[in-house]
Design an enzyme around this catalytic site. Structure first.
Site, PDB file in Angstrom:
ATOM      1  N   LEU A   1      29.537  13.796  -3.245  1.00 18.01           N
ATOM      2  CA  LEU A   1      30.847  13.516  -3.853  1.00 18.01           C
ATOM      3  C   LEU A   1      31.989  13.854  -2.894  1.00 18.01           C
ATOM      4  CD1 LEU A   1      30.295  14.604  -7.587  1.00 18.01           C
ATOM      5  CD2 LEU A   1      29.970  12.359  -6.532  1.00 18.01           C
TER       6      LEU A   1
ATOM      7  N   LYS B   1      25.606   5.433  13.265  1.00 18.56           N
ATOM      8  CA  LYS B   1      24.609   4.661  12.508  1.00 18.56           C
ATOM      9  C   LYS B   1      23.477   4.198  13.435  1.00 18.56           C
ATOM     10  CE  LYS B   1      24.663   3.610   8.719  1.00 18.56           C
ATOM     11  NZ  LYS B   1      24.225   4.268   7.451  1.00 18.56           N
TER      12      LYS B   1
ATOM     13  N   THR C   1      23.947  -0.852   9.214  1.00 21.73           N
ATOM     14  CA  THR C   1      25.010  -1.841   9.387  1.00 21.73           C
ATOM     15  C   THR C   1      24.741  -2.761  10.580  1.00 21.73           C
ATOM     16  OG1 THR C   1      27.316  -1.999  10.119  1.00 21.73           O
ATOM     17  CG2 THR C   1      26.202   0.015  10.668  1.00 21.73           C
ATOM     18  N   ASP C   2      25.362  -3.947  10.558  1.00 19.96           N
ATOM     19  CA  ASP C   2      25.256  -4.842  11.722  1.00 19.96           C
ATOM     20  C   ASP C   2      26.104  -4.330  12.888  1.00 19.96           C
ATOM     21  OD1 ASP C   2      27.773  -5.348  10.652  1.00 19.96           O
ATOM     22  OD2 ASP C   2      27.568  -7.537  10.638  1.00 19.96           O
ATOM     23  N   GLU C   3      26.979  -3.341  12.616  1.00 17.55           N
ATOM     24  CA  GLU C   3      27.878  -2.858  13.677  1.00 17.55           C
ATOM     25  C   GLU C   3      27.107  -2.157  14.799  1.00 17.55           C
ATOM     26  OE1 GLU C   3      31.550  -1.142  12.209  1.00 17.55           O
ATOM     27  OE2 GLU C   3      31.361  -2.264  10.341  1.00 17.55           O
TER      28      GLU C   3
ATOM     29  N   HIS D   1      38.630  -2.186  18.898  1.00 15.92           N
ATOM     30  CA  HIS D   1      38.360  -3.092  17.772  1.00 15.92           C
ATOM     31  C   HIS D   1      37.304  -4.154  18.114  1.00 15.92           C
ATOM     32  CE1 HIS D   1      40.605  -5.334  14.287  1.00 15.92           C
ATOM     33  NE2 HIS D   1      39.303  -5.207  14.067  1.00 15.92           N
TER      34      HIS D   1
ATOM     35  N   SER E   1      31.551   6.225   6.183  1.00 10.67           N
ATOM     36  CA  SER E   1      31.390   4.782   6.383  1.00 10.67           C
ATOM     37  C   SER E   1      32.612   4.053   6.953  1.00 10.67           C
ATOM     38  CB  SER E   1      31.019   4.128   5.044  1.00 10.67           C
ATOM     39  OG  SER E   1      32.107   4.221   4.147  1.00 10.67           O
TER      40      SER E   1
ATOM     41  N   LEU F   1      39.277  -3.187   4.272  1.00 10.14           N
ATOM     42  CA  LEU F   1      40.216  -4.315   4.284  1.00 10.14           C
ATOM     43  C   LEU F   1      40.451  -4.942   2.896  1.00 10.14           C
ATOM     44  CD1 LEU F   1      41.940  -6.285   6.065  1.00 10.14           C
ATOM     45  CD2 LEU F   1      39.968  -7.791   6.028  1.00 10.14           C
TER      46      LEU F   1
ATOM     47  N   ASP G   1      46.878  -2.514  16.806  1.00 14.94           N
ATOM     48  CA  ASP G   1      45.447  -2.794  16.673  1.00 14.94           C
ATOM     49  C   ASP G   1      44.643  -1.499  16.589  1.00 14.94           C
ATOM     50  OD1 ASP G   1      43.247  -4.372  16.418  1.00 14.94           O
ATOM     51  OD2 ASP G   1      43.427  -5.354  18.379  1.00 14.94           O
TER      52      ASP G   1
ATOM     53  N   TYR H   1      31.701   5.455  14.431  1.00 16.52           N
ATOM     54  CA  TYR H   1      30.909   5.130  13.234  1.00 16.52           C
ATOM     55  C   TYR H   1      29.627   4.392  13.612  1.00 16.52           C
ATOM     56  CZ  TYR H   1      29.327   2.300   9.249  1.00 16.52           C
ATOM     57  OH  TYR H   1      28.545   1.680   8.308  1.00 16.52           O
TER      58      TYR H   1
HETATM   59  P1  NAD Z   1      30.986   4.799   0.869  1.00 14.51           P
HETATM   60  O1  NAD Z   1      31.821   5.519   1.873  1.00 14.51           O
HETATM   61  O2  NAD Z   1      31.646   4.021  -0.213  1.00 14.51           O
HETATM   62  O3  NAD Z   1      30.027   5.833   0.131  1.00 14.51           O
HETATM   63  C1  NAD Z   1      29.303   6.814   0.823  1.00 14.51           C
HETATM   64  C2  NAD Z   1      28.693   7.764  -0.190  1.00 14.51           C
HETATM   65  O4  NAD Z   1      27.940   8.744   0.544  1.00 14.51           O
HETATM   66  C3  NAD Z   1      29.729   8.511  -1.030  1.00 14.51           C
HETATM   67  O5  NAD Z   1      29.318   8.540  -2.379  1.00 14.51           O
HETATM   68  C4  NAD Z   1      29.732   9.908  -0.437  1.00 14.51           C
HETATM   69  O6  NAD Z   1      30.054  10.915  -1.395  1.00 14.51           O
HETATM   70  C5  NAD Z   1      28.300  10.024   0.065  1.00 14.51           C
HETATM   71  N1  NAD Z   1      28.171  10.972   1.181  1.00 14.51           N
HETATM   72  C6  NAD Z   1      28.876  11.006   2.341  1.00 14.51           C
HETATM   73  N2  NAD Z   1      28.466  12.051   3.101  1.00 14.51           N
HETATM   74  C7  NAD Z   1      27.464  12.663   2.418  1.00 14.51           C
HETATM   75  C8  NAD Z   1      26.654  13.795   2.664  1.00 14.51           C
HETATM   76  N3  NAD Z   1      26.802  14.527   3.771  1.00 14.51           N
HETATM   77  N4  NAD Z   1      25.718  14.120   1.755  1.00 14.51           N
HETATM   78  C9  NAD Z   1      25.566  13.398   0.621  1.00 14.51           C
HETATM   79  N5  NAD Z   1      26.337  12.357   0.309  1.00 14.51           N
HETATM   80  C10 NAD Z   1      27.278  11.982   1.197  1.00 14.51           C
HETATM   81  O7  NAD Z   1      30.000   3.903   1.721  1.00 14.51           O
HETATM   82  P2  NAD Z   1      29.400   2.461   1.402  1.00 14.51           P
HETATM   83  O8  NAD Z   1      30.345   1.440   1.865  1.00 14.51           O
HETATM   84  O9  NAD Z   1      28.913   2.437   0.007  1.00 14.51           O
HETATM   85  O10 NAD Z   1      28.166   2.448   2.407  1.00 14.51           O
HETATM   86  C11 NAD Z   1      26.896   2.957   2.021  1.00 14.51           C
HETATM   87  C12 NAD Z   1      25.925   2.802   3.169  1.00 14.51           C
HETATM   88  O11 NAD Z   1      25.813   1.440   3.525  1.00 14.51           O
HETATM   89  C13 NAD Z   1      26.346   3.544   4.428  1.00 14.51           C
HETATM   90  O12 NAD Z   1      25.189   4.103   5.007  1.00 14.51           O
HETATM   91  C14 NAD Z   1      26.940   2.454   5.310  1.00 14.51           C
HETATM   92  O13 NAD Z   1      26.773   2.775   6.679  1.00 14.51           O
HETATM   93  C15 NAD Z   1      26.084   1.277   4.911  1.00 14.51           C
HETATM   94  N6  NAD Z   1      26.743  -0.040   5.065  1.00 14.51           N
HETATM   95  C16 NAD Z   1      27.975  -0.269   4.538  1.00 14.51           C
HETATM   96  C17 NAD Z   1      28.557  -1.537   4.648  1.00 14.51           C
HETATM   97  C18 NAD Z   1      29.907  -1.850   4.046  1.00 14.51           C
HETATM   98  O14 NAD Z   1      30.415  -2.957   4.242  1.00 14.51           O
HETATM   99  N7  NAD Z   1      30.519  -0.964   3.295  1.00 14.51           N
HETATM  100  C19 NAD Z   1      27.858  -2.551   5.310  1.00 14.51           C
HETATM  101  C20 NAD Z   1      26.581  -2.273   5.839  1.00 14.51           C
HETATM  102  C21 NAD Z   1      26.035  -1.017   5.699  1.00 14.51           C
HETATM  103  P1  TYD Z   2      37.034  -2.664   7.541  1.00 10.03           P
HETATM  104  O1  TYD Z   2      37.101  -3.097   6.119  1.00 10.03           O
HETATM  105  O2  TYD Z   2      37.545  -1.322   7.913  1.00 10.03           O
HETATM  106  O3  TYD Z   2      35.521  -2.862   8.000  1.00 10.03           O
HETATM  107  P2  TYD Z   2      34.847  -2.779   9.484  1.00 10.03           P
HETATM  108  O4  TYD Z   2      35.829  -2.231  10.428  1.00 10.03           O
HETATM  109  O5  TYD Z   2      33.709  -1.853   9.264  1.00 10.03           O
HETATM  110  O6  TYD Z   2      34.440  -4.183   9.801  1.00 10.03           O
HETATM  111  O7  TYD Z   2      37.830  -3.727   8.429  1.00 10.03           O
HETATM  112  C1  TYD Z   2      37.501  -5.099   8.393  1.00 10.03           C
HETATM  113  C2  TYD Z   2      38.394  -5.814   9.376  1.00 10.03           C
HETATM  114  O8  TYD Z   2      39.753  -5.752   8.912  1.00 10.03           O
HETATM  115  C3  TYD Z   2      38.403  -5.188  10.750  1.00 10.03           C
HETATM  116  O9  TYD Z   2      38.490  -6.211  11.738  1.00 10.03           O
HETATM  117  C4  TYD Z   2      39.671  -4.341  10.775  1.00 10.03           C
HETATM  118  C5  TYD Z   2      40.614  -5.119   9.871  1.00 10.03           C
HETATM  119  N1  TYD Z   2      41.587  -4.316   9.097  1.00 10.03           N
HETATM  120  C6  TYD Z   2      42.943  -4.658   9.118  1.00 10.03           C
HETATM  121  O10 TYD Z   2      43.367  -5.620   9.789  1.00 10.03           O
HETATM  122  N2  TYD Z   2      43.815  -3.907   8.377  1.00 10.03           N
HETATM  123  C7  TYD Z   2      43.410  -2.848   7.628  1.00 10.03           C
HETATM  124  O11 TYD Z   2      44.260  -2.168   6.993  1.00 10.03           O
HETATM  125  C8  TYD Z   2      42.014  -2.512   7.602  1.00 10.03           C
HETATM  126  C9  TYD Z   2      41.516  -1.346   6.791  1.00 10.03           C
HETATM  127  C10 TYD Z   2      41.145  -3.282   8.343  1.00 10.03           C
END
Ligand code: NAD
Ligand code: TYD
Length: 351
Positions: free
Chosen positions: A38, A160, A131-133, A290, A88, A196, A286, A156
């Site tokens: 949390l 990962k 992630t694909d990143e 990025h 994340s 975003l 930027d 980040y």
């Molecule tokens: P999020 O930031 O919304 O949620 C992360 C959750 O992990 C939260 O509930 C947080 O409380 C919990 N957490 C963080 N540190 C912790 C710790 N030390 N111990 C226990 N719990 C902890 O993230 P999300 O966007 O839901 O992403 C979830 C997973 O999916 C991540 O591993 C992320 O790398 C991966 N992922 C996310 C995306 C995306 O677009 N959001 C895409 C591909 C992969």
């Molecule tokens: P984000 O949602 O942070 O995901 P990620 O960086 O993991 O791909 O950002 C998505 C794209 O949007 C990224 O190219 C950065 C851009 N971005 C903005 O232009 N403005 C913003 O305020 C944020 C949060 C992201």
């Protein structure tokens, strides 16, 4: 109950809450244990509708605490893990990488160690959600496949990538039954408004500036979060041990096209005049380092396991905006308090 005891880490977060809900509903004979620290990103409100389910348990767990992880494995006789807990957000990782090392790398190794210690016989799966990143940044052409070399470029993605390497190492070295999925950018309900799409929805609604980084020409592939949850279910259930699967939507957008599309969609839904919200678009400094473009080839997942996204981006975005409009209490709760400090620190003097 004699089913599986499935630990979902990070189950109170954005994607995790969708995964927990899906598993609680689809697998009534299994116990779903949500282990989440949390942090600012975790919110039990995300799971109010299922918190009374008889096969659902919440445990506050910080995965950086190796002993707490061990004790939770013992207490709930964990047989399977779906590991989502992580820091994340790329922008936060640029400000402070160490929390990313702790939760994403050390936390993952703590979970792997517990699985290695307790899973000495029987059926087990450790599904690592990534992630694909990790693949780095693409130019105008090409797609990430499972064979693309790792080339992470933000703190980040470096954390990962490191966690993916540890997961593979535990498969090769100790025979731990692991599966990995690498997914593109998700969007949908319960998304914390630092990323975003939810940030733009929140700002459009409140007529605040829409901060587009650089020229807005960076490209992301977007996938509806429910489709990511269904892909995780598919890979967890039918994927091969030791394998990685890319998950994506074949849905590339430049950031600026996407923000303009959201503005038009929300002007319509809010009864605003045409073009009103686009005037809020503000180009800002930027992001450091990025990544230009992410794009996924999900052929392996589609051909081998029959998974496909279920809805179009237009449908998914419309549902997502509706959810934010109908859940102003949730938005109010997550944007009060520390969010305000985060926002002014990240965007305050970003010209
Ligand atoms: P999020 O930031 O919304 O949620 C992360 C959750 O992990 C939260 O509930 C947080 O409380 C919990 N957490 C963080 N540190 C912790 C710790 N030390 N111990 C226990 N719990 C902890 O993230 P999300 O966007 O839901 O992403 C979830 C997973 O999916 C991540 O591993 C992320 O790398 C991966 N992922 C996310 C995306 C995306 O677009 N959001 C895409 C591909 C992969
Ligand atoms: P984000 O949602 O942070 O995901 P990620 O960086 O993991 O791909 O950002 C998505 C794209 O949007 C990224 O190219 C950065 C851009 N971005 C903005 O232009 N403005 C913003 O305020 C944020 C949060 C992201």
């Amino acid at each position: 109950m004699n089913g599986r005891n499935i630990l979902v880490t990070g189950g109170a977060g954005f994607i995790g809450s969708h995964v927990v809900r899906r598993f609680v509903q689809n697998y009534p004979d299994d116990n779903i244990i949500n282990g989440d620290a949390l942090t600012y990103a975790g919110n039990l409100e995300n799971l109010r509708d299922i918190e009374g389910a008889s096969n659902y348990i919440f445990e506050r767990l910080n995965i950086t605490d190796s002993e707490a992880v061990r004790l939770l494995f013992i207490k709930h006789k964990i047989t399977h893990v779906i590991h989502l807990a992580a820091e994340s957000h790329v922008d936060r990782s640029i400000e402070g990488p160490m929390e990313f090392v702790m939760s994403n790398v050390v936390g993952t190794v703590n979970l792997l160690n517990a699985a290695k210690e307790f899973w000495t016989s029987g059926e087990h799966v450790f599904h690592h959600v990534s992630t694909d990143e990790v693949y780095g940044s693409l130019g105008n052409e090409g797609l990430f496949t499972e064979e693309t070399s790792y080339d992470p470029r933000s703190p980040y993605s470096a954390s990962k990538a490191s966690s993916d390497h540890f997961v593979r190492a535990y498969y090769h070295t100790y025979g731990l039954p692991v599966k990995i999925s690498n997914c593109s950018n998700n969007y949908g309900s319960h998304h914390f408004p630092e990323k975003l799409i939810p940030l733009m929805i929140h700002n459009i609604l409140n007529k605040k500036p829409l901060p587009v980084y650089g020229k807005g020409d960076n490209i992301r592939d977007w996938l509806w979060v429910e489709d990511h949850a269904s892909a995780i279910d598919t890979i967890f259930t039918n994927g091969s041990v030791g394998e990685a699967y890319n998950v994506g939507g074949l849905n590339e957008w430049t950031n600026i096209e996407l923000v303009r599309f959201l503005c038009r969609l929300m002007d319509e839904k809010l009864g605003r005049s045409k073009g009103e919200s686009e005037q809020l678009i503000t180009y800002v400094a930027d992001r450091a380092g990025h990544d230009k473009r992410y794009a996924i080839d999900a052929t392996k997942l589609e051909k081998e396991l029959g998974w496909k996204p279920s809805i179009t981006f237009e449908e998914g975005l419309s549902k997502t905006v509706d959810w934010y409009l109908e859940n102003s209490d949730w938005v109010e709760q997550v944007t009060s308090g520390s969010y305000k400090d985060y926002y002014s620190q990240m965007y305050g003097d970003r010209k």
